[in-house]
Design a protein around this motif. Structure first.
Motif, short mmCIF file in Angstrom:
data_model
loop_
_atom_site.label_atom_id
_atom_site.label_comp_id
_atom_site.label_asym_id
_atom_site.label_seq_id
_atom_site.Cartn_x
_atom_site.Cartn_y
_atom_site.Cartn_z
N ALA A 84 66.04 16.94 28.95
CA ALA A 84 65.26 18.46 28.54
C ALA A 84 66.07 19.11 27.64
CB ALA A 84 65.10 19.17 29.91
N ASP A 85 67.27 19.14 27.29
CA ASP A 85 67.90 20.04 26.58
C ASP A 85 67.70 19.75 25.28
OD1 ASP A 85 69.52 17.85 26.80
OD2 ASP A 85 71.32 18.52 27.12
N THR A 86 67.40 18.27 24.79
CA THR A 86 66.88 18.29 23.44
C THR A 86 65.30 17.93 23.46
OG1 THR A 86 67.22 15.75 23.81
CG2 THR A 86 68.96 17.10 22.87
N SER A 87 64.50 18.59 24.47
CA SER A 87 63.25 18.68 24.33
C SER A 87 62.84 16.98 24.56
CB SER A 87 62.47 19.16 23.20
OG SER A 87 62.61 20.39 23.19
N THR A 117 56.36 13.15 27.77
CA THR A 117 56.82 14.58 27.74
C THR A 117 55.99 15.56 27.25
OG1 THR A 117 58.21 14.41 25.90
CG2 THR A 117 59.26 13.59 27.80
N GLY A 118 55.38 15.35 26.32
CA GLY A 118 54.34 16.26 25.53
C GLY A 118 55.33 17.43 24.38
N THR A 119 56.55 16.87 24.37
CA THR A 119 57.46 17.73 23.46
C THR A 119 57.17 17.13 21.91
OG1 THR A 119 59.26 16.17 23.54
CG2 THR A 119 59.10 17.99 25.15
N THR A 161 61.47 21.38 30.26
CA THR A 161 60.98 21.51 29.00
C THR A 161 59.41 21.73 28.84
OG1 THR A 161 62.76 20.56 27.85
CG2 THR A 161 60.84 20.83 26.56
N GLU A 162 58.84 22.81 28.47
CA GLU A 162 57.40 22.79 28.64
C GLU A 162 56.81 22.22 27.54
OE1 GLU A 162 56.00 26.85 28.86
OE2 GLU A 162 57.02 27.14 30.87
N PRO A 163 55.64 21.44 27.87
CA PRO A 163 54.97 20.52 26.81
C PRO A 163 54.40 21.39 25.73
CG PRO A 163 53.70 20.65 28.84
CD PRO A 163 55.06 21.27 29.16
#
Length: 388
Positions: A144-147, A175-177, A316-318
């Motif tokens: 999550a820290d790098t999306s 993840t939707g990132t 991490t929000e998508p």
């Protein structure tokens, strides 16, 4: 006896889960589907009408292997009008879905033993397609820290003499990132300096929330690069999953080789689907698709706080696609057993992280917001009652 190659290909766990969901529905159970990455909206009416008009002519023959020239030109106009990207139609190859585009790109570039670097978690078919063409997938553990996206330093640290290229997705599944334009440029520079290739999956392009849709091809230097491949699809934003139509933007140096491959693999893409897709870029269709994008944004905003209230950790929000990649370790020790419990006891189908790789996979679930808001609220209530 199956080939050794087949022995390395794992089943798509979400399809196994879907099969169980269908069994429960056949027995009279109500199942809320949040497992498969398929929008619940029907094909846009102008697309269906275009297909109907074409089929009525009866002239349903093969098209050129690279696709209808009119459709390749329409996609080039879409890149220019929507994103300011200049992409020659001659570099746009119409394919049998995005999967067909991935197959062609890998077949045209991969020799036995070549390594492709892929983020983990990531779309599961990518690693299996690499294996199918005798390559070797190399997982890059992302968090999550790098999306959940790889960095250029991570790519450099994992690059070997056998490395052929890097595959990324923006927006990403599960993840939707997103990758920023700057991050994409850095990744491209990293692989190009090592004489490698960058393959960017943009099949969820258009489905972004709070940020404008984009393409790596908007960068003129990258668009002109002979080391960049871009995959896209009519399935997600355009709502044409079952039509099985996508496209590949390839360097001009590879187009002839890909044409030879597609002649043998597919002969040509579906002719009715191509004629239908011409209507996907009509102003009225695009207006409808933007309304649907807003509906997805509203669904995401329903789910995010509700899932956190239950106890899911969403690091991490998508910002794109229609997925939330949620850490469920506070609720259960294993996401696969949790997914099976939720479908059996709560009638809610979610996808365990095992489908998307190995890195912390048993901690995570992919939750798709591909059903309407009322059903999403009901799903959250069912999950809360089951786990409460």
């Amino acid at each position: 006896m199956p080939s050794r190659r087949c022995a390395d290909i794992q089943p798509f766990h979400v399809m196994e889960l879907l099969r169980r969901a269908r069994e429960l529905e056949a027995a009279g159970r109500d199942i809320i589907h949040m497992e498969v990455g398929e929008p619940d909206f029907p094909t846009p009416p102008p697309v269906v009408e275009a297909a109907t008009r074409f089929l009525a002519t009866g002239e349903v023959h093969y098209t050129p292997a690279l696709g209808l020239p009119r459709l390749r030109e329409a996609i080039a106009r879409f890149y220019r009008d929507r994103f300011g990207a200049e992409v020659p139609p001659e570099r746009i190859i119409i394919t049998s879905g995005a999967s067909g585009a991935l197959m062609l790109a890998l077949a045209a570039t991969t020799d036995p033993g070549d390594e492709w670097l892929l983020p983990d978690p990531g779309y599961p078919s990518n690693r299996h397609l690499v294996r199918s063409f005798e390559g070797r997938p190399v997982a890059l553990a992302v968090n999550a820290d790098t999306s959940y996206q790889p960095t250029s330093s991570q790519v450099a640290a994992n690059w070997t003499p056998q490395a052929r290229g890097l595959m990324v997705a923006s927006p990403a599944n599960p993840t939707g990132t997103l990758l920023t334009a700057e991050a994409l440029a850095q990744l491209h520079d990293c692989v190009s300096e090592r004489r490698g290739l960058l393959l960017v999956d943009e099949i969820y392009q258009g489905l972004t929330y709070g940020v404008p849709a984009s393409t790596v091809l908007s960068n003129p230097a990258l668009a002109a690069s002979d080391t960049l491949f871009v995959v896209n699809s009519f399935s997600k934003y355009f709502g044409m999953t079952g039509w099985r139509l996508g496209w590949l933007v390839a360097p001009q140096s590879h187009v002839r080789e890909i044409e030879k491959l597609t002649q043998h693999f597919f002969i040509s893409p579906s002719t009715p689907a191509q004629h239908a897709a011409l209507a996907a870029f009509a102003p009225g269709t695009l207006d409808l698709l933007e309304e649907r994008r807003q509906a997805f944004a509203e669904r995401r905003d329903i789910l995010l706080p509700a899932l956190r209230q239950i106890g899911f950790d969403i690091g991490t929000e998508p910002q794109g696609a229609f997925y939330i990649y949620a850490n469920a370790s506070a609720l259960a020790p294993d996401s696969e057993s949790l997914a099976r419990r939720l479908i059996e006891e709560a009638g809610v189908a979610l996808t365990p992280g095992l489908d998307f790789g190995e890195h912390r996979a048993r901690e995570h679930l992919r939750i798709a917001y591909t059903t309407n808001g009322a059903r999403l609220r009901e799903a959250v209530d069912r999950i809360a009652r089951c786990l409460g």
